[in-house]
Design an enzyme around this catalytic site. Structure first.
Site, PDB file in Angstrom:
ATOM      1  N   PRO A  69     -79.114  55.624  77.835  1.00 33.67           N
ATOM      2  CA  PRO A  69     -78.042  54.653  77.573  1.00 33.67           C
ATOM      3  C   PRO A  69     -78.269  53.817  76.323  1.00 33.67           C
ATOM      4  O   PRO A  69     -77.309  53.418  75.665  1.00 33.67           O
ATOM      5  CB  PRO A  69     -78.037  53.790  78.840  1.00 33.67           C
ATOM      6  N   GLY A  72     -90.073  51.014  67.555  1.00 37.56           N
ATOM      7  CA  GLY A  72     -91.492  51.188  67.250  1.00 37.56           C
ATOM      8  C   GLY A  72     -91.738  51.789  65.888  1.00 37.56           C
ATOM      9  O   GLY A  72     -92.703  51.452  65.212  1.00 37.56           O
ATOM     10  N   ASP A  77     -83.961  62.590  73.326  1.00 38.90           N
ATOM     11  CA  ASP A  77     -84.100  61.189  73.718  1.00 38.90           C
ATOM     12  C   ASP A  77     -82.752  60.610  74.126  1.00 38.90           C
ATOM     13  O   ASP A  77     -82.384  59.505  73.724  1.00 38.90           O
ATOM     14  CB  ASP A  77     -84.717  60.375  72.578  1.00 38.90           C
ATOM     15  N   ASN A 120     -79.294  54.827  73.558  1.00 46.05           N
ATOM     16  CA  ASN A 120     -78.977  55.625  72.375  1.00 46.05           C
ATOM     17  C   ASN A 120     -77.521  56.078  72.352  1.00 46.05           C
ATOM     18  O   ASN A 120     -77.175  57.038  71.654  1.00 46.05           O
ATOM     19  CB  ASN A 120     -79.909  56.839  72.281  1.00 46.05           C
TER      20      ASN A 120
END
Length: 495
Positions: free
Chosen positions: A156, A28, A153, A158
């Protein structure tokens, strides 16, 4: 061309240093490209801050300007954090700056598969593979928590597993330092983290702590062991409500063979109360006790990549070489973050280094202290006890790692310049330090200096109170034994 409409392209030279070769993906708020570093020829990853995202387009001009201030500051902070974190499981920072108005970060390129894709392909994992992934991620997270930094954050998507099976913790874009004065870059009403991995306190928009990462890591570990997340949609209440109020079942309910101790570990990590969750060091210790070791067989069924391979590699066998980083630009910190070196962070680092020494496992904390000796002395002077503690632990880490040449001058400097006073305790401490110096020099064949240190320590101990004398005598006997062994085998000049 404005930064709002600029899009990177193949062949473009970023800031005169990185030639873009292929897009790797986008989220994003960021674009990631593969690039060739002109100065070294190595492949790197270049991450750009997106200024044309749909989220920004929906804002009115004033709101957009305010959001851009936050995004720029958070991006600069990510560069600063990557420049401060030093662990094989975290990408190194190579450089950062601005190209045609777009901020960028250049870092080590990590190729392989995301843990998300790995789990989707291999469901469920052999226990050894699941624990190997978790144990290696825990070590990278422990490095961040030592700084201290909360990732915020962890999921999986990351975590990347490279072809050698080594997991790397990615995307520190919303990571936050926990030291006093760190600026808050989260607008009120904005909940950071990813759905399904957010801790209850994140969902409720409370201030994160290191235990916030532990909850997210607990969700990841649950999925590694059980082949499914702790809470899923379509089972009564909504996902957010379940994370806030419902207690998960142990992973072993869904997968046979999960040891009870790992069930208990996961459930403690998923406790709704952050204070009751374990620290990352405790998590890492439990995982390490179940992790495959050198000589263990390859797990069945086989997976590619094999995350147990780094753990099963015989000790002393080097991993695939990593490219040497070029000179790293100084980290850019946001407002309120100019001082990274605070006493609480250093004390935590010292505590972790002491734990590593007790376990006879030279690790990241001691190595980081070794890189801070000059800085703590420069900033805090020679009389602060914490400075002496840093130097002593750094020297001890180097000695235990076999780097006697670097350890000896640190021990010598502590004895000569950092240890003040001439009472019994100080004289005993100097004697121990000089025995350490002699031990390090003995590794280079300096027998006479070691014999002299043994005799001097014996004379000194005779005039000390019993408890201090016993400490000096213990160290003296160790060195005396090493000298005796060398004299019995004079051809052995390097232990």
């Amino acid at each position: 061309m404005s930064a709002d409409t600029y899009r990177p392209g193949v062949g473009e030279l970023v800031d005169g240093a990185y030639e873009l070769t292929a897009p790797l993906g986008q989220g994003g708020m960021a674009l990631v490209w593969r690039a060739r570093e002109v100065a070294t020829g190595r492949d790197v990853a270049v991450k750009f801050l997106r200024l044309d995202s749909e989220d920004l387009r929906r804002l009115d001009p004033d709101e957009r300007d305010a959001e851009l201030v936050v995004l720029y500051a958070r991006f600069r902070r990510e560069a600063g954090l990557l420049g401060s974190l030093d662990h094989p499981g975290i990408p190194e920072l190579y450089g950062h700056g601005s190209h045609l108005g777009m901020p960028y970060i250049a870092m080590r390129l990590v190729t392989g598969v995301t843990l998300r894709a790995f789990l989707d392909e291999h469901n469920t994992l052999p226990l050894a593979s699941a624990v190997a992934v978790a144990s290696q991620v825990a070590q990278a997270l422990a490095c961040a928590h030592t700084l201290p930094v909360v990732h915020r954050d962890l999921k999986p998507q990351n975590v990347m597993i490279d072809d050698d099976g080594v997991p790397t913790l990615l995307d520190f874009g919303i990571a936050k330092p926990l030291h006093a004065g760190a600026t808050r870059y989260t607008a009120h009403g904005s909940t950071l983290g990813s759905r399904g991995y957010q801790a209850p306190e994140q969902i409720l928009e409370k201030e994160p702590t290191a235990r916030t990462d532990i909850y997210a890591f607990g969700c990841v570990l649950y999925e590694l062991l059980a082949g499914r997340p702790p809470f899923t949609l379509g089972e009564g209440s909504g996902l957010i409500d379940r994370h806030l109020h419902e207690e998960p079942l142990p992973p072993g309910v869904y997968t046979a063979g999960v040891p009870e101790v790992l069930d208990d570990l996961v459930l403690s990590m998923l406790d709704k109360n952050p204070e009751r969750r374990p620290a990352i060091g405790d998590v890492s210790d439990v995982l390490a006790s179940w992790c495959p070791g050198p000589g263990d067989p390859e797990p069945r069924p086989r997976t590619h990549p094999d995350p147990t391979a780094p753990c099963r590699r015989p000790k002393g066998t080097p991993a695939a070489p990593r490219p040497e980083p070029a000179a790293v630009a100084a980290p850019v910190h946001g407002a309120g973050e100019e001082e990274w070196l605070d006493a609480r962070m250093i004390e935590r680092l010292c505590d972790q280094a002491e734990s590593e020494i007790r376990q006879d496992a030279p690790g990241d904390a001691g190595r980081r202290l070794a890189g801070l000796t000059d800085r703590v002395r420069e900033e805090w002077g020679v009389r602060r006890p914490l400075v002496r503690r840093v130097w002593r632990l750094a020297a001890e880490r180097l000695r235990r790692a076999g780097d006697f040449g670097s350890a000896a001058p640190l021990f010598q400097d502590i004895a000569d310049h950092l240890l003040h006073g001439d009472g019994p305790a100080e004289r005993a401490e100097r004697a121990v330090l000089r025995l350490r110096v002699a031990e390090c020099r003995l590794a280079f064949g300096e027998m006479e200096a070691a014999i002299e240190a043994v005799h001097a320590a014996g004379h000194l101990a005779a005039g000390l109170p019993a408890e201090l004398a016993a400490r000096v005598e213990d160290e003296r006997r160790v060195l005396d034994g090493q000298v005796t062994a060398r004299m019995a085998d004079p051809g052995d000049t390097h232990a």
